[in-house]
Every structure is written in structure tokens, then in C-alpha cells.
Design a protein around this motif. Structure first.
Motif, mmCIF file in Angstrom:
data_model
loop_
_atom_site.group_PDB
_atom_site.id
_atom_site.type_symbol
_atom_site.label_atom_id
_atom_site.label_comp_id
_atom_site.label_asym_id
_atom_site.label_seq_id
_atom_site.Cartn_x
_atom_site.Cartn_y
_atom_site.Cartn_z
ATOM 1 N N LEU A 195 48.493 85.925 19.434
ATOM 2 C CA LEU A 195 47.223 85.842 20.097
ATOM 3 C C LEU A 195 46.113 85.405 19.050
ATOM 4 N N TYR A 196 46.559 85.210 17.845
ATOM 5 C CA TYR A 196 45.216 85.206 17.109
ATOM 6 C C TYR A 196 44.425 83.820 17.561
ATOM 7 N N PRO A 197 44.859 82.786 17.879
ATOM 8 C CA PRO A 197 43.959 81.605 18.262
ATOM 9 C C PRO A 197 43.188 81.851 19.649
ATOM 10 N N GLU A 198 43.735 82.390 20.506
ATOM 11 C CA GLU A 198 42.798 83.080 21.722
ATOM 12 C C GLU A 198 42.004 84.032 21.209
ATOM 13 N N VAL A 199 42.349 85.025 20.520
ATOM 14 C CA VAL A 199 41.301 86.143 20.019
ATOM 15 C C VAL A 199 40.075 85.605 19.173
ATOM 16 N N PHE A 200 40.612 84.565 18.489
ATOM 17 C CA PHE A 200 39.376 83.980 17.662
ATOM 18 C C PHE A 200 38.420 83.164 18.290
ATOM 19 N N LEU A 201 38.617 82.452 19.477
ATOM 20 C CA LEU A 201 38.129 81.479 20.045
ATOM 21 C C LEU A 201 37.154 82.514 21.016
ATOM 22 N N VAL A 202 37.537 83.483 21.434
ATOM 23 C CA VAL A 202 36.877 84.302 22.202
ATOM 24 C C VAL A 202 35.590 84.907 21.457
ATOM 25 N N ILE A 203 36.174 85.351 20.282
ATOM 26 C CA ILE A 203 35.098 86.057 19.449
ATOM 27 C C ILE A 203 34.130 84.656 19.067
ATOM 28 N N ALA A 204 34.596 83.567 18.740
ATOM 29 C CA ALA A 204 33.652 82.390 18.153
ATOM 30 C C ALA A 204 32.927 82.081 19.332
ATOM 31 N N ALA A 205 33.392 81.793 20.471
ATOM 32 C CA ALA A 205 32.400 81.464 21.903
ATOM 33 C C ALA A 205 31.413 82.480 21.928
ATOM 34 N N SER A 206 31.751 83.839 21.979
ATOM 35 C CA SER A 206 30.701 84.757 22.053
ATOM 36 C C SER A 206 29.475 84.731 21.068
ATOM 37 N N ALA A 207 30.143 84.729 19.756
ATOM 38 C CA ALA A 207 29.172 84.433 18.582
ATOM 39 C C ALA A 207 28.078 83.152 18.850
ATOM 40 N N ILE A 208 28.631 82.113 19.296
ATOM 41 C CA ILE A 208 28.052 80.701 19.292
ATOM 42 C C ILE A 208 27.034 81.100 20.449
ATOM 43 N N LEU A 209 27.313 81.735 21.713
ATOM 44 C CA LEU A 209 26.473 82.072 22.591
ATOM 45 C C LEU A 209 25.212 82.884 22.144
ATOM 46 N N LEU A 210 25.507 83.872 21.248
ATOM 47 C CA LEU A 210 24.455 84.678 20.686
ATOM 48 C C LEU A 210 23.383 83.953 19.923
ATOM 49 N N ILE A 211 24.209 83.090 18.947
ATOM 50 C CA ILE A 211 23.180 82.422 18.101
ATOM 51 C C ILE A 211 22.704 81.382 18.756
ATOM 52 N N ASP A 212 23.106 80.885 19.730
ATOM 53 C CA ASP A 212 22.465 79.651 20.435
ATOM 54 C C ASP A 212 21.296 80.311 21.206
ATOM 55 N N MET A 213 21.221 81.661 21.458
ATOM 56 C CA MET A 213 20.003 81.974 22.327
ATOM 57 C C MET A 213 18.679 81.904 21.435
ATOM 58 N N PHE A 214 18.868 81.835 19.991
ATOM 59 C CA PHE A 214 17.896 81.927 19.214
ATOM 60 C C PHE A 214 17.368 80.695 18.534
ATOM 61 N N LEU A 215 18.113 79.484 18.970
ATOM 62 C CA LEU A 215 17.889 78.287 18.391
ATOM 63 C C LEU A 215 16.933 77.378 19.293
ATOM 64 N N SER A 216 16.081 76.474 18.823
ATOM 65 C CA SER A 216 15.307 75.590 19.690
ATOM 66 C C SER A 216 16.209 74.258 20.096
ATOM 67 N N ASP A 217 15.643 73.700 20.994
ATOM 68 C CA ASP A 217 16.401 72.313 21.313
ATOM 69 C C ASP A 217 16.702 71.603 20.126
ATOM 70 N N ALA A 218 15.669 71.525 19.097
ATOM 71 C CA ALA A 218 15.640 70.596 18.156
ATOM 72 C C ALA A 218 16.929 70.911 16.905
ATOM 73 N N LYS A 219 17.307 72.346 17.036
ATOM 74 C CA LYS A 219 18.361 72.675 16.292
ATOM 75 C C LYS A 219 19.658 72.869 16.954
ATOM 76 N N ARG A 220 19.585 72.423 18.304
ATOM 77 C CA ARG A 220 21.070 72.456 18.940
ATOM 78 C C ARG A 220 22.344 71.796 18.369
ATOM 79 N N ASN A 221 21.998 70.928 17.630
ATOM 80 C CA ASN A 221 23.187 70.466 16.661
ATOM 81 C C ASN A 221 23.865 71.470 15.904
ATOM 82 N N LEU A 222 23.396 72.629 15.733
ATOM 83 C CA LEU A 222 23.952 73.627 14.984
ATOM 84 C C LEU A 222 25.069 74.368 16.056
ATOM 85 N N THR A 223 24.704 74.552 17.209
ATOM 86 C CA THR A 223 25.716 74.965 18.330
ATOM 87 C C THR A 223 26.718 74.117 18.321
#
Length: 495
Positions: free
Chosen positions: A9-37
Motif C-alpha cells: 500500500l505504500y504507493p497509495e498511502v504516499f499519494l494520499v499524503i502527498a495530495a493532502s500536503a499539496i492541497l494545504l500548501i496550495d492554499m497559501f500560494l498566489s496564482d503567480a506561484k501556482r507552478n509550485l503546485t
């Protein structure tokens, strides 16, 4: 079998954690920095791919969570191509979204996050060994794609497409769940291995089993977009932003193929005489409806939607040929592997086709009509050649990979002695060649109406070029991928 082993289950667990982290980080990004997402999403896919490749290269079959989840060669190979499909979709979509300032219209980091969650659902679908696990993965994928289709809230066509997709998708999920409930009632188990044992013993009520299979096949057919359960495909493909259309037309096809293999082949092989007749009808009707209706289309996305319907009918030919093979394990494995090969190569070709549609689109303009491709060779000979490769492959013209994939499926059909089915498939393929060749004619022989210079980012140019070259190279050298499909199917069925 270690039911506490989390390694599969490592790939699935990793992707769930990664998607959740990306969602949180993206909340604090402006549109100009969307490339980071964008970069974080691609990095997550690469890491998940490495984890899955490790499992695939070992060739082992591992069960966990009380046999509800299985990591085997078939599931791992499908997951690798799911990562590829989603990754290319991200690359193709970045320029498409930025030109439309789509972040201000409701499409920003959530596009990447929901695509990743949909991918997790697809991964669960192909690795599920239990009815509930299959349904969990299916709903995770479906709910994410419902939201993706509806992201462009201020666009009437997208809103209408989302409503149709949601209502019909809910009906299909209900069909599948009702069929599963009947199968559970007849066999007393949700575990596919136990269902296979009970159905093979002949102790279950056959009438109840057949009714259950009817609803299960209907649910699978809807998710594949096979006729007569295809009503949502043209409207949703046309109404969605092209980036979302590619999310729907790519990796989900591989996931549903994996789900069908789990449910029908591994879980209900002893009832094959019942469901193979349904697949025969679905395959023929899909090829007929898809190819004939596509001729009348002027919208390229809608034409490719009907093309998808016909292509899924062809893919089903491989699955039902494995049933006709009866007790011949080798012939059955060849049939299923040809169907798997067809699914993978179709997705690769579809990625390139919709990628080129996104390339030609610009701010305030959607290049989704066939006439929008007029004179493409005059504007860009290279990208016209890429679209030529995609159309020839979809039409099944050598030396493109579409020809070999169709040939492999037809060989598996002929091996069962069903000559009439092969003739029907070839005849409808000839009909389908017309609308693919029409796109080529427009690109090379019509005068360009839109002479705007084509702008493409470096990553999109490289990705589209490699996509087109891959379609050609896989047609010339299909052996390695076909061998991988055969090995994956043989080892999976043996376990």
C-alpha cells in the motif's frame, strides 16, 4: 499471506499524503506561484511510480488487509501507465489553464489535487480483491471526476455536462452496488476469491447470480463508456474543459479494465458463459454506435468521444475472447493481454490527441472543431505530423501502434473460431477510418483560416513530441510492451 503488511500500500498511502500536503500548501500560494503546485504534483507521481516499479520488478503477488487488497504484476503495470497518463495530462494542461486564467474561474491547485485523489481511486480499483474495496475505489474516482467536470462554474456547457455526468454516474454506481449486493446474497462473501470458489462449486442460486452479473456488467459498461450505456460520453467530453476531458478519457479506462478483470475473470470465471454473451452485445453495439455516429460530428472532442465508444467495444472483444477460449489457459491469457495492451496503447494515443487540441487552443478560443485544424501543416509541420500519427493509430493504420493492438485483438478473436465477430470488427474499423482521415485531409489539404502562431511551452513541446514518437515506436516494436502485458496477466491469473 501477511495481513498486517503495509508495503503493497505504500504507493497509495504516499499519494494520499502527498495530495493532502499539496492541497494545504496550495492554499497559501498566489496564482503567480501556482507552478509550485504543478511541480509538486509531478514529483508525487514520479515518487509513486518508483514505489510501484519496485513492486512490479519483483514480480510478486502480495495480499494484505485480510485479502481485500492485492499487489500483483497486472495491478502494478496498470498503475504505472495511470501515473503516465495523469502526468502527461498535467503537462498538457498547464499552458491551457494559464492562457485562460482558469485559476480565477475556479480551476487552480484543486485541479491537481482532485486529479491525484481520482488517481488514488483508480489504484484501489485495480488492486481491490473485495467487492467493498472495488466500490470504495470507484466512488473515490467518480466523486473526484464529478467535481473536476463542474470546476468551470461560470460556463453553461460545463455545468450541464457535470449535471448529466453526476446523475448518470450515480445511476451506474447504483447498478453496480445492487449487482454486488445480489452476488453477496448468493455467495455469502464479499471476497472475490471466496466468490469464485462458491460459484465454481455450483451451490449458489444461479438465477440470483445471473441477475447480479447483469447489473455489475451494466456498471462496468457505463464507466467504460460502452454502448448502450454511453449517453454521458459525448456531452461530458465536449462540455468539460479539455484538460478535464483528458482526465476522464485517460487513466480511468485502465482502472475500469482492471476492475473488470477482477470482477469478471478472477471473481466469476465459472459464470463466464453468462457474462461473455453480454460483452459480445456490448462490443458489437459500441463499435456500431461509435463509428457510425462519429461520421456526423463536426466537433473534434465530440468525434473523439464517439471514437472512444467504438474503441472500448474493440477492447471488450479481447476480454470476451478469453472466455471463448474455455479451458485453454494460454489462449485465454493471450486474449486478456491483447485487451490490456489495447487499453494501454489507446490511452497513450488519446493523450496525444487531446494534448494537440489543448496546444492549438488559446485565450478565449477553444480549438475543438475539426475546421480549427485547417491548414495545420502550414502553421506547424511537426505538430501536424504528430496529429497525423495519432489519427492513423486510432484508425488502425500500420505502422502505428493502433494497427498492432487491433491485430492482436483480432487474432485472439480468430483463435476462438468466431470468424463473424472478426468480420464485424473489421467492417466497423473501415467505417471509422473515414472520420479519422477527414481530420488528416483538413490538416494537409485545406487552407489555413487561423494563421496565428502556435505557442507551446518547452515541456509541452517535448511531451507531445515524445508522445507521438512513442505511438510510432510502439507500432514498430510492440514486443516489449506486449510481453510485459502477457507476463502480468499470466502471473496474476496464476496467483
Amino acid at each position: 499471506m501477511n495481513n498486517l503488511n503495509l508495503a503493497p500500500l505504500y504507493p497509495e498511502v504516499f499519494l494520499v499524503i502527498a495530495a493532502s500536503a499539496i492541497l494545504l500548501i496550495d492554499m497559501f500560494l498566489s496564482d503567480a506561484k501556482r507552478n509550485l503546485t504543478y511541480m509538486m504534483s509531478l514529483a508525487a507521481l514520479v515518487i509513486a511510480g518508483i514505489l510501484t516499479w519496485t513492486d512490479f520488478s519483483s514480480g510478486a503477488t502480495v495480499y494484505t488487509f485480510r485479502n481485500m487488497f492485492v499487489s500483483d504484476p497486472m495491478s502494478n503495470l496498470l498503475k504505472l501507465f495511470c501515473y503516465l497518463a495523469v502526468g502527461l495530462t498535467f503537462v498538457y494542461s498547464r499552458q491551457y489553464g494559464s492562457l485562460r486564467n482558469m485559476t480565477n474561474n475556479g480551476i487552480g491547485g484543486e485541479f491537481y489535487v482532485m486529479s491525484l485523489f481520482a488517481l488514488v481511486g483508480q489504484m484501489v480499483m485495480v488492486s481491490a480483491n473485495n467487492f467493498l474495496a472495488i466500490y470504495l475505489g470507484l466512488e473515490l474516482m467518480s466523486l473526484s471526476t464529478y467535481a473536476l467536470v463542474a470546476l468551470r462554474r461560470d460556463h453553461t456547457a460545463s455545468t450541464e455536462a457535470a449535471m448529466k455526468y453526476f446523475i448518470l454516474g450515480a445511476m451506474a454506481s447504483g447498478f453496480l452496488l445492487y449487482g454486488i449486493s445480489m452476488l453477496y446474497g448468493a455467495t455469502g462473501s464479499l471476497d472475490l476469491s471466496e466468490v469464485a470458489r462458491v460459484t465454481a462449486s455450483g451451490t449458489a442460486n444461479h438465477t440470483v447470480l445471473v441477475f447480479g452479473i447483469v447489473f455489475v456488467v451494466a456498471g462496468i459498461a457505463f464507466k467504460l463508456g460502452a454502448a448502450p450505456f454511453h449517453m454521458w460520453v459525448p456531452d461530458v467530453y465536449q462540455g468539460s474543459p479539455t484538460s478535464v476531458t483528458l482526465i476522464l478519457g485517460g487513466a480511468p479506462k485502465l482502472a475500469v479494465f482492471g476492475m473488470a478483470m477482477r470482477l469478471l475473470v478472477e471473481g466469476m470465471w465459472s459464470l463466464a458463459i453468462d457474462w461473455q454473451q453480454m460483452l459480445t452485445v456490448l462490443a458489437v453495439v459500441s463499435m456500431a454506435v461509435g463509428n457510425i455516429t462519429a461520421i456526423a460530428q463536426t466537433n473534434l472532442k465530440r468525434m473523439l468521444a464517439y471514437s472512444t465508444i467504438s474503441q472500448m467495444g474493440f477492447m471488450l472483444l479481447g476480454m470476451l475472447s478469453g472466455v471463448y477460449a474455455g479451458g485453454d489457459a494460454s489462449a485465454a491469457a493471450n486474449a486478456y493481454s491483447s485487451s490490456m495492451f489495447y487499453s494501454i496503447t489507446y490511452v497513450i494515443t488519446t493523450l496525444g490527441s487531446f494534448g494537440l487540441i489543448m496546444l492549438l487552443s488559446r485565450a478565449g478560443f477553444e480549438a475543438e472543431n475539426i475546421d480549427d485544424f485547417k491548414g495545420l501543416n502550414q502553421r506547424s509541420p511537426w505538430f501536424a505530423a504528430m496529429m497525423l500519427i495519432m489519427m492513423l493509430s486510432l484508425a488502425g493504420v500500420p505502422p502505428m501502434v493502433g494497427f498492432y493492438s487491433k491485430l492482436a485483438v483480432l487474432q485472439s478473436v480468430l483463435a476462438t473460431g468466431k470468424l463473424w465477430l472478426s468480420i464485424v470488427a473489421v467492417m466497423f474499423s473501415l467505417v471509422g477510418a473515414y472520420y479519422y482521415l477527414r481530420v488528416i485531409k483538413v490538416m494537409y489539404f485545406d487552407e489555413a483560416v487561423d494563421k496565428t502562431k502556435i505557442h507551446a511551452s518547452a515541456d509541452m513541446r517535448v511531451a507531445l513530441s515524445l508522445n507521438g514518437v512513442a505511438v510510432l515506436v510502439l507500432g514498430l516494436l510492440p514486443g516489449p510492451l506486449m510481453a510485459a502485458c502477457v507476463t502480468a496477466i499470466v502471473r496474476t491469473l496464476a496467483s
